[in-house]
Scaffold this motif. Structure first.
Motif, mmCIF file in Angstrom:
data_model
loop_
_atom_site.group_PDB
_atom_site.id
_atom_site.type_symbol
_atom_site.label_atom_id
_atom_site.label_comp_id
_atom_site.label_asym_id
_atom_site.label_seq_id
_atom_site.Cartn_x
_atom_site.Cartn_y
_atom_site.Cartn_z
ATOM 1 N N TRP A 218 -0.512 -3.152 2.870
ATOM 2 C CA TRP A 218 -0.692 -2.985 1.229
ATOM 3 C C TRP A 218 -0.947 -1.442 1.120
ATOM 4 C CZ3 TRP A 218 -0.568 -7.784 -0.320
ATOM 5 C CH2 TRP A 218 -0.364 -8.973 0.026
ATOM 6 N N PRO A 219 -0.034 -0.902 0.602
ATOM 7 C CA PRO A 219 -0.779 0.734 0.552
ATOM 8 C C PRO A 219 -1.778 0.239 -0.674
ATOM 9 C CG PRO A 219 1.735 -0.177 -0.021
ATOM 10 C CD PRO A 219 1.866 -1.232 0.786
ATOM 11 N N ALA A 220 -2.443 2.001 -0.585
ATOM 12 C CA ALA A 220 -2.642 1.482 -2.765
ATOM 13 C C ALA A 220 -2.351 1.440 -3.257
ATOM 14 C CB ALA A 220 -4.165 2.585 -2.188
ATOM 15 N N GLY A 222 -0.321 3.590 -5.745
ATOM 16 C CA GLY A 222 0.419 4.969 -6.398
ATOM 17 C C GLY A 222 -0.108 5.555 -5.516
ATOM 18 N N LYS A 223 -0.741 4.862 -3.338
ATOM 19 C CA LYS A 223 -1.406 6.171 -2.978
ATOM 20 C C LYS A 223 -0.323 6.311 -1.531
ATOM 21 C CE LYS A 223 -5.021 7.536 -4.138
ATOM 22 N NZ LYS A 223 -6.757 7.436 -3.927
ATOM 23 N N GLU A 225 1.406 5.710 1.678
ATOM 24 C CA GLU A 225 1.592 6.967 2.524
ATOM 25 C C GLU A 225 2.834 6.212 3.590
ATOM 26 O OE1 GLU A 225 1.655 9.958 3.946
ATOM 27 O OE2 GLU A 225 0.049 9.653 3.683
ATOM 28 N N GLY A 227 6.174 6.343 5.156
ATOM 29 C CA GLY A 227 6.324 6.834 6.480
ATOM 30 C C GLY A 227 6.040 5.905 7.217
ATOM 31 N N THR A 228 4.808 6.099 7.500
ATOM 32 C CA THR A 228 3.898 4.983 7.796
ATOM 33 C C THR A 228 4.300 3.404 7.647
ATOM 34 O OG1 THR A 228 1.458 5.017 7.019
ATOM 35 C CG2 THR A 228 2.428 6.834 9.104
ATOM 36 N N THR A 229 4.424 3.366 6.519
ATOM 37 C CA THR A 229 4.219 2.247 6.439
ATOM 38 C C THR A 229 5.558 1.558 6.542
ATOM 39 O OG1 THR A 229 2.538 2.935 3.871
ATOM 40 C CG2 THR A 229 4.534 1.150 4.551
ATOM 41 N N GLN A 231 7.440 2.395 9.481
ATOM 42 C CA GLN A 231 7.418 1.972 10.219
ATOM 43 C C GLN A 231 6.918 1.406 11.311
ATOM 44 O OE1 GLN A 231 8.989 5.363 10.870
ATOM 45 N NE2 GLN A 231 9.957 3.994 12.751
ATOM 46 N N ARG A 252 8.550 6.290 -2.998
ATOM 47 C CA ARG A 252 8.619 7.375 -1.751
ATOM 48 C C ARG A 252 9.343 5.863 -0.928
ATOM 49 N NH1 ARG A 252 2.944 9.355 -0.974
ATOM 50 N NH2 ARG A 252 3.866 10.266 0.776
ATOM 51 N N GLU A 256 11.801 6.872 1.845
ATOM 52 C CA GLU A 256 11.612 7.065 3.732
ATOM 53 C C GLU A 256 12.298 5.847 4.004
ATOM 54 O OE1 GLU A 256 9.389 9.102 5.723
ATOM 55 O OE2 GLU A 256 9.304 9.631 3.681
#
Lengths: 419, 625
Positions: A218-220, A222-223, A225, A227-229, A231, A252, A256
């Protein structure tokens, strides 16, 4: 000195007056008697609110769409037997409190007979609440939230664009055909993302009881991350991915994900990614093979769509986006609704929208009486890259009517006051 | 296992970018105490320039890196221009005023970017030669991210060298520690300020330009970065270079591994981390400079607000009478707009008590506005209360929240206090956002309309007017009470106030509770004015709006918040109706107001009145002589 100035102003003023009179005579002379009645008639004022400065990439094509529709309606003689349609448009900057203020302004000061527009779900909900309070018909154009027509529906609010539920249902149909059982989901951390994932899960479980969901991110909004998401998703070793991210987050995620091999041999089912608004910025990096909902504007050959596309391109010098279609149908539906109502009376207009049918560039659209949702559909297909840009291939039109629960089912979802 | 290694490396890459973006903010603040709200806009402009230049020149690696460097330098030049033409004029003014000015700059840059680059997201090319990935123990990892992992430490090393072995760097460090002594030693602080501002903007531009191969460049990049950059600066310790690096890397790792455990953590993670760090280590990981952010300059110009003279009383009475008679002449829409301005005035009046009189700068006053709005909405929605008890519940809920948070916040000082208030507000925001069962999440709570006699626009307007005037009268009463004078004393001469036995912490805590309660009352009214409540009432934007209002109005006058609310709300509503480029115009007007009258509108008006009456008195004196 002063005298010269004054006489100069007077001269300019006289010249302007003369020019205005001349124009009036000219235009009067060139208009036939029948049209004179239309011009003289009281315009029907429609209030329109959208996030023009909040999310211009989406709302500017939308505005061009409704501008085209207004021109066409008025060229064909207007509404209600010859009254021109006039749109009073406002910018809510993406803020629900601003939208509420503007809605009240349009109702009380501008004396509009109907409200339309909005992009964000929470803005749409705020305006729908104002509409119900002032007993003013409101046609929500773009918001996706199911709440707008179901859990928070009201008598005065209709919605055009296919809802989150409908679009998820269209994709589930394709997802169920895939030979996979282990799913991962990634969605923006807000209501749209959560309800899209919830519907996808429950509708897929109906068709594929063997489906399991092994990871969710659940990325925020517009923000992300990315790469880590990516992975974190890969860590769960899913067989397929359901994506709800869009816009800058999507770009993004795609970059990624492809660099980190997340999409290698993994089907991805993705909401909205085929819409030109989202597909365009990805350019040649559009993820090939993804199963998406969208709008293959360049390939639809129906006469209604071709006419719309040609008129749009001729007037604005650019291809239509999905927002353009939504804006166009919104105002076309309003014209049809007003004509069906036969008056501008709010209650009559609300009743006229129930079951209203019209032809659109996407084909016939009907506003369901049961939940005030239009049956406008979406195109479902796969993404491919041709000539350096993403395109939808193997697509079909999914008619919204086929992806909505029955009238009885939605009646239970709507508050008693909305029936 | 390799997956965890790659996850950690991804965190390092993210941390490196975050460091580049935050380092300018911490350096600028450390030296000049400028809270640069336009820093995120520098990142955005760097991204757009990076896109344009890499598209134009990046046929090979050389062209690509030249384009990135050029973008960074261009943003540095832009920063220098802004410092020279704008910020420089404000160094003597209250320090918070630079916040207002840079807020205006941010508005202008956003619309300027839209005019130049258009509204669409722009996805640039990948870095030549670095577009692929390398296998790290079998797991693919983007080559470009590997470069980013290296760039962070390289920049840290270069800056370390700059600050420890060049004359410029030593001077900057000296001025950061003690500005006056450094100036007395013959080093021109103005040149240092410009130099550091350019340096900070350059790295922000670099951070933005380096995003081109990773993400689409959008108009939202400014806001996406500014708040997190502040968090980095706070966690690291203001003005601390290694602190910023450490904090950025810590955030990178917390985000990378946090989402493996709790995927929903993305909204609140960094703010929770900041709150914990501030509570445990008040000055950040590596003790940053202790900076008392003074809302108003402690100069002889500061004086207790005079009790109203006859003319002022007459003016106030006329204004109140005019407002009360407004429903006779105004249409419903005008009443709605004025009611909103009154609500904002009430919100700002409490904040003014805290900031202007108490000297406690809050970056998170939205917390109490939002608690009030949600307090009212939740009691109506879940408990079925009517408007009147809900409007009583609103300030109580907010005051309770302020009592709780304030107890923690008043143990900190200056900018750390401000950032702690921001952290609490953000935590509340994410709670409202994610606790869907209670708050409806971002779909909000609907149907919170006024009932009974206040249902119509006139009724609600009169209710708002009565409540707001009462609230403003209470603030005035408090300002001239012994409590108000004690609060002022604790602000302007803390050591003497403490020596006199004033319980400073208790005073500050009480001011927090009162300001919170007033904000809550305003929030409750706002909920009924709008009929719906969304998490936006708790957002940074609302906190900033409050600060902008009191700064526009002027911190020295009690009428400041009212005038500021009227000016700001009036400008915003009218400009927004007139043009989609409302940010550009609003930003420009804010800059004009800031430059024309650093004391705010009320300050400027007061100065005019004083000059006029002073001249009259002088004239009268001349007559007598």
């Amino acid at each position: 000195m002063f005298g010269i100035l004054v006489s100069g102003i007077l001269k300019t003023g006289r010249a302007a007056l003369g020019a205005a009179l001349g124009l009036a005579v000219l235009s009067g002379g060139s208009i036939a008697g029948k049209d004179m009645v239309a011009i003289a008639a009281d315009p029907v004022r429609v209030g329109e609110i959208n996030s023009y400065s909040g999310i211009p990439a989406f709302t500017l094509p939308y505005r061009q769409g409704w501008q085209l529709a207004v021109s066409e309606v008025n060229a064909a003689g207007g509404v209600l037997g010859g009254r021109p349609l006039e749109v009073v448009s406002r910018d809510d900057a993406g803020r629900p409190d601003v939208a509420v203020r503007l809605a009240t302004e349009l109702i009380t000061r501008e004396r509009v007979v109907l409200l339309a527009g909005t992009f964000f779900s929470h803005v749409g909900l705020a305006v729908s609440d104002v509409a119900a309070r002032y007993r003013m018909p409101f046609l929500a154009a773009e918001p996706l939230s199911d709440a707008l027509t179901w859990s928070r529906g009201n008598r005065y609010t209709y919605r055009l664009r296919p809802s989150t539920y409908m679009q998820a249902a269209m994709l589930v149909e394709e997802a169920a055909k895939l030979p996979v059982t282990r799913w991962a989901t990634v969605a923006p951390n807000y209501e749209y993302g959560h309800s899209a994932v919830a519907w996808f899960k429950s509708l897929l479980a109906e068709r594929r009881p063997d489906a399991t969901f092994v990871a969710e991110q659940w990325p925020a909004l517009g923000k992300i991350e990315a790469g880590t998401t990516v992975q974190a998703l890969a860590l769960a070793e899913p067989e397929a991915v359901f994506n709800v991210t869009f816009g800058a987050d999507l770009a993004r995620f795609v970059r990624e994900g492809s660099q980190r091999g997340l999409f290698r041999d993994r089907p991805v089912v993705s909401l909205l990614t085929g819409e030109p608004e989202y597909l365009g910025p990805l350019g040649a990096e559009a993820p090939e093979g993804w199963i998406v909902t969208g709008y293959p504007w360049d390939q639809i050959g129906t006469p209604a769509h071709t006419a719309f596309r040609d008129a749009y391109q001729a007037r604005f010098g650019e291809p239509p986006r999905l927002g353009s279609v939504v804006g166009y149908i919104t105002l076309a539906a309003i014209a049809a609704g007003l004509d069906r109502a036969g008056s501008t009376d709010a209650e009559a207009v609300v009743d006229a929208f129930a079951g209203l049918e019209l032809d659109s560039p996407f084909g016939p659209v009907r506003f369901r009486a049961a939940d005030h949702q239009a049956t406008m559909g979406a195109f479902v297909g796969r993404l491919a890259v041709e000539d350096g840009r993403g395109r939808m291939v193997d697509w079909r039109y999914a008619d919204g009517a086929d992806y909505l629960p029955s009238a009885d089912d939605v009646a239970a979802l709507r508050p008693a006051s909305a029936r | 296992m390799s997956v965890y290694l790659v996850q950690a490396l991804s965190g390092v890459a993210a941390g490196s970018v975050l460091f580049l973006i935050s380092v300018g903010l911490t350096l600028v603040f450390g030296l000049s105490r400028v809270v640069n709200f336009a820093h995120g806009s520098f990142v955005m402009v760097g991204g757009y320039l990076g896109y344009t230049l890499t598209e134009a020149f990046a046929t090979g690696p050389l062209g690509f890196w030249a384009a990135i460097a050029l973008s960074a330098l261009a943003v540095g030049a832009l920063g220098g221009l802004i410092e020279r033409t704008l910020i420089r004029r404000l160094y003597g003014a209250p320090e918070l005023l630079t916040l207002l000015a840079t807020f205006g700059v941010g508005l202008i840059l956003k619309d300027a970017a839209r005019l130049v680059w258009g509204p669409d997201d722009l996805l640039g090319a990948r870095a030549p030669g670095l577009g692929g990935s390398v296998a790290i123990v079998g797991t693919p990892f983007p080559t470009y991210d590997l470069v980013l992992c290296a760039i962070g430490p390289i920049v840290l090393a270069l800056l370390w060298l700059l600050f420890h072995s060049t004359r410029f760097g030593l001077a900057v460090r000296a001025a950061t520690e003690d500005r006056e002594i450094t100036a007395a030693l013959g080093i021109d602080p103005a040149r240092l300020f410009t130099g550091v501002f350019v340096l900070g903007a350059t790295f922000a531009g670099l951070g933005g330009a380096l995003q081109v191969p990773r993400q689409a460049i959008t108009l939202d990049l400014d806001l996406a970065w500014i708040v997190e950059a502040f968090v980095v600066v706070v966690i690291g310790g203001f003005g601390s270079l290694p602190g910023a690096f450490l904090a950025a890397q810590l955030i990178g790792q917390v985000q990378a591994f946090g989402i493996l455990i709790v995927p929903e953590i993305t909204l609140v993670g960094v703010f929770a981390l900041m709150a914990v760090v501030l509570v445990v280590r008040p000055r950040g990981l590596i003790g940053g400079v202790v900076v008392p952010v003074r809302a108003a300059a402690a100069s002889p110009a500061t004086r207790a607000p005079a009790r109203a003279g006859a003319w002022q009383r007459l003016g106030t009475a006329a204004a109140v009478a005019g407002l009360a008679a407004l429903p006779l002449v105004a249409d419903p829409y005008r009443l709605i707009v004025v009611a909103e301005a009154l609500i904002l005035a009430l919100f700002a009046a409490g904040l003014h008590l805290l900031v202007g009189i108490g000297g406690l700068v809050s970056f998170g006053h939205a917390a109490y506005f939002g608690l009030g709005a949600y307090g009212a909405a939740l009691t109506v929605h879940h408990l079925g209360w009517s408007m009147t008890p809900a409007l009583v519940a609103a300030p109580l809920a907010a005051a309770a929240g302020a009592a709780l948070f304030g107890a923690v916040c008043v143990r900190r000082h200056g900018i750390y206090l401000a950032m702690l208030t921001l952290a609490f507000a953000q935590i509340l925001w994410s709670a409202a956002f994610q606790w869907t069962a209670l708050t409806g999440g971002d779909n909000g709570i609907l149907g919170i309309w006024p009932d009974g006699w206040a249902a119509g626009p006139t009724g609600f307007y009169l209710l708002t007017l009565a409540v707001a005037l009462t609230g403003l009268a209470v603030v005035r009463r408090i300002a001239f009470s012994p409590f108000g004078f004690a609060l002022r004393a604790a602000n302007e001469a803390p050591a003497r106030a403490a020596a006199l036995g004033l319980p400073i912490r208790a005073l500050h805590w009480a001011a927090f509770v009162i300001a919170g309660g007033l904000a809550g009352l305003a929030g409750g009214l706002y909920a009924f004015a709008k009929g719906s409540v969304f998490p936006q009432v708790l957002s940074v934007a609302v906190s900033v709006q409050g600060l902008v209002i009191i700064l526009l109005g002027g911190l020295q006058a009690l009428s400041g918040p009212v005038i500021g609310a009227a000016v700001f709300h009036g400008l915003e509503t009218e400009i927004m109706r007139a043009t989609e480029l409302w940010r550009l115009w609003l930003g420009a007007l804010i800059l004009i107001l800031v430059l024309a009258g650093p004391g705010g509108v009320a300050g400027a008006a007061g100065a005019l009145v004083r000059r006029w009456t002073g001249e009259r008195e002088r004239a009268a004196g001349a007559d007598r002589s």
